[in-house]
Design a protein around this motif. Structure first.
Motif, mmCIF file in Angstrom:
data_model
loop_
_atom_site.group_PDB
_atom_site.id
_atom_site.type_symbol
_atom_site.label_atom_id
_atom_site.label_comp_id
_atom_site.label_asym_id
_atom_site.label_seq_id
_atom_site.Cartn_x
_atom_site.Cartn_y
_atom_site.Cartn_z
ATOM 1 N N ALA A 57 0.833 -1.195 0.000
ATOM 2 C CA ALA A 57 0.000 0.000 0.000
ATOM 3 C C ALA A 57 0.870 1.249 0.000
ATOM 4 O O ALA A 57 0.582 2.231 -0.676
ATOM 5 C CB ALA A 57 -0.920 -0.006 1.217
ATOM 6 N N LEU A 58 1.971 1.201 0.744
ATOM 7 C CA LEU A 58 2.873 2.349 0.839
ATOM 8 C C LEU A 58 3.488 2.645 -0.525
ATOM 9 O O LEU A 58 3.571 3.792 -0.959
ATOM 10 C CB LEU A 58 3.976 2.046 1.857
ATOM 11 C CG LEU A 58 4.922 3.194 2.186
ATOM 12 C CD1 LEU A 58 4.159 4.291 2.889
ATOM 13 C CD2 LEU A 58 6.062 2.709 3.061
ATOM 14 N N ARG A 59 3.876 1.582 -1.211
ATOM 15 C CA ARG A 59 4.537 1.730 -2.499
ATOM 16 C C ARG A 59 3.612 2.404 -3.511
ATOM 17 O O ARG A 59 4.020 3.290 -4.240
ATOM 18 C CB ARG A 59 4.964 0.344 -2.995
ATOM 19 C CG ARG A 59 5.429 0.267 -4.421
ATOM 20 C CD ARG A 59 6.810 0.874 -4.578
ATOM 21 N NE ARG A 59 7.221 0.853 -5.968
ATOM 22 C CZ ARG A 59 6.807 1.706 -6.889
ATOM 23 N NH1 ARG A 59 5.947 2.655 -6.561
ATOM 24 N NH2 ARG A 59 7.226 1.619 -8.135
ATOM 25 N N PHE A 60 2.353 1.942 -3.553
ATOM 26 C CA PHE A 60 1.475 2.429 -4.610
ATOM 27 C C PHE A 60 0.538 3.543 -4.153
ATOM 28 O O PHE A 60 0.120 4.358 -4.945
ATOM 29 C CB PHE A 60 0.640 1.272 -5.188
ATOM 30 C CG PHE A 60 1.469 0.310 -5.951
ATOM 31 C CD1 PHE A 60 1.917 0.621 -7.222
ATOM 32 C CD2 PHE A 60 1.824 -0.917 -5.409
ATOM 33 C CE1 PHE A 60 2.693 -0.264 -7.936
ATOM 34 C CE2 PHE A 60 2.602 -1.806 -6.118
ATOM 35 C CZ PHE A 60 3.043 -1.476 -7.386
ATOM 36 N N GLY A 61 0.172 3.546 -2.889
ATOM 37 C CA GLY A 61 -0.863 4.496 -2.466
ATOM 38 C C GLY A 61 -0.387 5.532 -1.466
ATOM 39 O O GLY A 61 -1.146 6.428 -1.105
ATOM 40 N N GLY A 62 0.830 5.397 -0.971
ATOM 41 C CA GLY A 62 1.298 6.390 -0.011
ATOM 42 C C GLY A 62 0.966 6.037 1.422
ATOM 43 O O GLY A 62 0.386 4.988 1.713
ATOM 44 N N LEU A 63 1.317 6.952 2.288
ATOM 45 C CA LEU A 63 1.253 6.683 3.720
ATOM 46 C C LEU A 63 -0.175 6.475 4.219
ATOM 47 O O LEU A 63 -0.452 5.603 5.037
ATOM 48 C CB LEU A 63 1.904 7.841 4.484
ATOM 49 C CG LEU A 63 2.112 7.604 5.964
ATOM 50 C CD1 LEU A 63 2.997 6.396 6.196
ATOM 51 C CD2 LEU A 63 2.715 8.829 6.630
#
Lengths: 697, 328
Positions: free
Chosen positions: A98-104
């Protein structure tokens, strides 16, 4: 034909029809109430279906059982893998993705969603469902993309596949659970098979659409450079169609999650089993826990899928990672964001360092095997995927620690919180509350005596041929000759398979539900359109209502309104009203500012603007909302028999419990046909309004 | 060797490593895997748990549950080898059952393991407070002389609901597939009642629970043993006595009589006897009576205790009973 004369002609037809009705009621002579037996005797549809099934079973079961065995092995492996992973690793893995594609923000949400499974003590069923959905979606996407590509290359193929997809999507899922048992056995493999059938259509549709939307010029250019058809497809069309295909994958996941509870009926485990088990014992809290797990899973995959499909186009860089951007001027918020930024930079530096070390090590090893070129290529590849590499190293390290050093163990019990007891207690108090009971009793009586019963009586009283005539007439006037003929065929099928009176009752339930949806949905939609404040309250409620599996609210409906047809109508309304509210709201909000400006400059009051300008202009959108409500209500008829709904849905259920595929198909097709007739007519209304308003050419 | 082949090989090696890392959690050595049918009523779970404990702890087997809401699909699953043992199947009154027994039992693809030991009793029930009142809840007796079908018409107004008025409402057998024959009884006994089929047991219990907690009149088709009887004091109404003329194996119900006793049975794979004779011995000798099972079902469904905990308690107290089921 000019509009006025057509209008007059329609009115004439309607009046003629009503007169005929009057004559009929006086003269019982013409009342051919029963469907001609000669027709239904010869049309033994159920037997034909069963004969085909028997033949297929005899000749092809080895094949499906073989597939089933293979699926079982894959499922076991996936389940063992997911359950073997420590919960920390699963949580972190999904969060990193999720961090990689959608951010924090998305990463934090995913941590909450995943931990929720552990908190309500449903880690194991959640992992089982994850494995089941993962494999089903994988198969659906592989088949879907292949078929979609084939369809995009040939119009003939597409014209054959399209009606099949339509049927797959409208056919009640319970119907093909029966053959799934025969061909794939029981347990998880047939659940995968049924889920694939249900979830495949969007993958096919959106692949086909995506490829067909690639502009002719691009394809021509590729051809001009001498690409073969296959090259054009692989190098040009497919990459350009990728966003559309990813959208299809996303929808496939959503549809797959929609099957979770239904698949329980053929022996699938996981979260669906929890919800069904709770429903069986009338435990709302338990069902709610299971339902919320599914909701969280659905929202998580939806957002994640969306983020991944958007990733190619690059996210709009936002200065704030966690907090809303409009807090930009608050010093505290800036401080927090700054701290996050520092952590980010630190992690990035660590990650880069690690990658560098790994990359040089890999380069050195590779030089021994593959020479300089390969080594440099590898180094570049590794450096480019720093995030992936660091994540993998982190996850594997955690697995190794868990296995060989110190075990994280199962999800910590201290963190578990059961919401079952408080929810159940609250509902039980409500149940014996006199005032609330008087309220539910009033609603129950009102819905039955004023809406459902009169409708059911009317439909049961109309002779079959008369009703068919009316429907055909309405279809002809609103949608043209083809739809009229289709409607006649559909209704004749229903009569011929001897399901006329049952279908009329189902129709009455659907119409009653849609009527109530309109009574509730239109005012709420209008209110939401008038006030942003109302909209901000209504919207999250609608979101939750649409992602929650309907099984979850069957239980409270059952507790408050009892098991009867009215409960079925109420559950249907809850399921079908959100799209109507949404589209009413949207339609009114989309009325152009000029029209409203013009109206107010002519001095119209608020009410006048609403009734004379906004509502008429929003009518096509509202009609689409009604159309959606109708489709949703039809879909619900198969689920409401669980709480006392009668009609075709119950026929499907009975067929499932005596595993009679033929009977199930008859009732299932009857539902499909009712859906087709209602859908075509209501869509035509919407389109005609649009044309009348000049909103669409 | 170029770069992409190298990467592919590295990928394969990593995958192999990962697999070997996770595949460690293998199956412990055992004499085999036995698949039980798990239906959605608690009695079935309890029977299964008892036998599961016997097989896993005394005979060294592994047991896996295959969930399938009841129905003839279980026959199909047994033939296909998806299920080895199914507990407590209720025969029902549907002629299809004979067809299934003839089709699957007849050709020897399914073995009938014997009766469960339970005796099922169906009937029309009313709450006891209708007859005797309930002082503690302030409910007065509304139908003091109601004891058989003959008085039902006299009290039909008590049972009427908006949906059925002016007739009384009978909550008929909720599962149409069981073919319990409520309609035929209402018709042939000349009762001024409307049988309402709710479609699922859940709906039936919800209606029962709602009516009972509010102290309302209710006429409902129910059966024993069932956990609801532990919660609600229900009285069975008398119907004309059952004789063999009442029910025809082919046609179903012919006369309006009381329901005969139902003897739930266990059945399963016909090859179990050859594959695992010791398992076969246990499931054939397993037997439990109404009283014992109802007590356990009550603990699970009403007191919300764990099935395993309740079963272990029973096993600790009845060791001589289950010891006898184990092979010598």
């Amino acid at each position: 034909m000019p509009a006025t004369s057509k209008e007059r002609y329609q009115w004439g037809a309607l009046i003629a029809a009503l007169t005929l009705l009057l004559v009929l009621s006086k003269l019982e002579v013409l009342a051919l109430h029963a469907f001609p037996e000669a027709l239904s005797k010869g049309f033994t549809f159920a037997e034909w279906v069963n004969a085909v099934e028997d033949w297929l079973r005899e000749h092809y079961r080895w094949l499906t059982r073989g597939i089933s065995e293979g699926l079982a092995v894959a499922l076991k492996a996936a389940e063992r893998f997911l359950l073997g992973l420590p919960w920390v690793v699963v949580t972190l893995g999904i969060a990193l993705l999720a961090l990689r594609f959608g951010g924090l923000r998305l990463a934090l949400f995913s941590v909450v969603a995943v931990l929720f499974w552990g908190v309500v003590d449903m880690w194991k069923p959640a992992m089982e469902t994850l494995g089941l959905i993962g494999i089903s979606v994988f198969i659906s996407v592989v088949i879907g993309v292949l078929v979609g590509v084939a369809c995009s290359q040939s119009n003939l193929m597409w014209s054959i596949v399209r009606p099949v997809l339509d049927t797959m999507q409208t056919m009640p899922t319970f119907v093909y659970l029966i053959p799934a048992i025969f061909f794939f056995g029981i347990g998880d493999p047939p659940a995968v098979a049924a889920t694939v059938i249900y979830a495949l259509p969007p993958a096919v549709r959106l692949t086909n659409l995506g490829i067909r939307q690639v502009s002719v010029e691009t394809v021509e250019a590729a051809r001009a450079f001498g690409s073969t058809t296959v090259q054009t497809l692989l190098k040009v069309q497919l990459p350009l169609a990728m966003p559309s295909i990813m959208m299809g994958v996303n929808q496939t996941v959503m549809m797959g999650l929609g099957m979770v509870v239904i698949a329980t009926f053929i022996g699938a485990g996981g979260l669906g089993y929890e919800v069904w088990g709770a429903l069986r014992r009338i435990k709302v809290g338990w069902a709610l826990e299971g339902g919320l797990c599914i909701v969280f899973m659905a929202i998580l995959f939806d957002r994640l899928g969306y983020a991944i499909s958007q990733a190619r186009e690059g996210r709009a860089a936002s200065r704030f990672r966690l907090l809303p951007e409009r807090w930009e001027h608050q010093p505290l918020a800036r401080g927090v964001e700054h701290a996050i930024g520092v952590v980010y930079a630190l992690c990035a530096a660590l990650s880069r360092g690690l990658t560098l070390v790994v990359a040089s090590a890999a380069e050195r090893v590779a030089r021994l095997v593959a020479g300089d070129d390969g080594a440099r290529g590898l180094r570049e590849l590794v450096t480019r995927h720093a995030f992936l590499l660091t994540s993998l190293v982190l996850l594997v390290a955690l697995v190794v620690i868990d296995r060989y050093l110190l075990s994280f163990g199962a999800f910590p019990e201290a963190w578990e919180y059961s919401m079952r007891k408080p929810v159940d207690r609250a509902l039980n108090e409500l149940k014996v509350n006199e005032g609330f009971y008087a309220f539910t009793t009033f609603i129950r009586a009102a819905v039955f005596l004023w809406i459902l019963d009169p409708l059911a009586d009317l439909l049961a009283w109309l002779p079959w041929w008369y009703f068919t005539g009316i429907v055909a007439l309405v279809a002809w006037i609103s949608a043209g000759r083809t739809v009229a003929l289709v409607s006649i065929a559909c209704l004749l099928f229903i009569g011929a398979v001897d399901l006329w009176s049952v279908s009329m009752f189902t129709l009455a339930t659907i119409l009653a539900s849609v009527l109530i949806c309109m009574l509730i949905g239109l005012p709420i939609g209008i209110l939401a359109a008038c006030s942003d404040w109302v909209e901000s309250i209504v919207r999250p409620i609608l979101d939750a209502m649409q992602t929650l599996p309907p099984f979850v609210y069957l239980v409270p409906v059952l507790m408050f309104f009892g098991g009867n047809v009215v409960s079925a109508v109420i559950a249907t309304v809850i399921y079908a009203v959100p799209p109507l509210i949404r589209l009413t709201n949207l339609g009114i909000r989309e009325v152009s500012a000029q029209s409203i400006e013009a109206a107010s400059s002519f001095g119209s009051t608020f009410m006048q603007t609403m009734t004379k300008v906004k509502l008429p202009l929003a009518l096509p959108s509202i009609m689409m909302g009604v159309n959606q409500a109708v489709i949703f209500a039809v879909a619900m008829t198969v689920i409401t028999p669980l709480i006392g709904g009668a009609g075709l849905g119950q026929e499907v259920f009975t067929a499932l419990s005596v595993i009679d595929t033929g009977k199930g198909f008859e009732a299932g097709l009857a539902i499909v046909f009712i859906a087709v007739v209602l859908d075509r007519i209501t869509q035509a209304w919407s389109r005609r309004r649009q044309q009348a308003l000049g909103l669409e050419s | 060797m170029n770069c992409s082949t190298l990467i592919r090989r590295l990928g394969l090696a990593t995958a192999a490593l990962a697999l070997s890392l996770f595949a460690g959690s293998g199956v412990a050595d055992s004499k085999g895997l036995i698949k039980f049918h798990e239906a959605d009523w608690t009695g079935n779970l309890i029977n299964g748990k008892i036998v599961e404990i016997l097989l896993t702890e005394h005979l060294d087997y592994e047991v896996e549950y295959v969930f399938l809401p009841a129905g003839p699909a279980a026959w199909e699953a047994i033939v296909a080898g998806d299920i080895d043992v199914a507990f407590e199947f209720w025969p029902t009154y549907s002629p299809e059952r004979h067809q299934y027994i003839a089709e699957y039992g007849g050709d020897g693809s399914v073995e009938y393991f014997g009766e469960t030991g339970l005796v099922g009793k169906s009937g029309w029930y009313v709450p006891r407070y209708m007859l005797e009142g309930d002082e503690s809840r302030g409910i007065e007796a509304t139908a003091p002389d109601l004891e058989s079908w003959e008085q039902l018409n006299k009290y039909k107004d008590l049972f009427a609901t908006p949906e059925t008025a002016p007739k009384g409402r009978l909550l008929a057998c909720p599962i149409p597939a069981w073919q319990a024959g409520d309609e035929l009884r209402v018709e042939k006994l000349g009762l001024d009642f409307h049988p309402v089929v709710l479609g699922t047991e859940v709906a039936q219990f919800a209606e029962l629970e709602a009516a009972y907690t509010r102290g309302e009149p209710l006429l409902v088709y129910m059966w024993e043993p069932h956990w609801t009887h532990a919660l609600y004091d229900l009285v069975k109404l008398r119907l004309p006595e059952y004789t063999d003329e009442c029910f025809d194996a082919e046609a179903g119900w012919v006369q309006p009589c009381d329901w005969p006793d139902e003897l739930p049975y266990n059945f399963g794979s016909a090859t179990l006897k050859d594959r695992h004779p010791d398992v076969h011995t246990v499931v054939r000798s397993f037997s439990i009576d109404n009283e014992q099972q109802t007590a356990m079902v009550y603990e699970v469904d009403v007191n919300e205790r764990d099935v395993e905990e309740v079963v272990r308690e029973w096993m600790a107290a009845n060791e001589d009973v289950w010891r006898a089921w184990l092979p010598m």
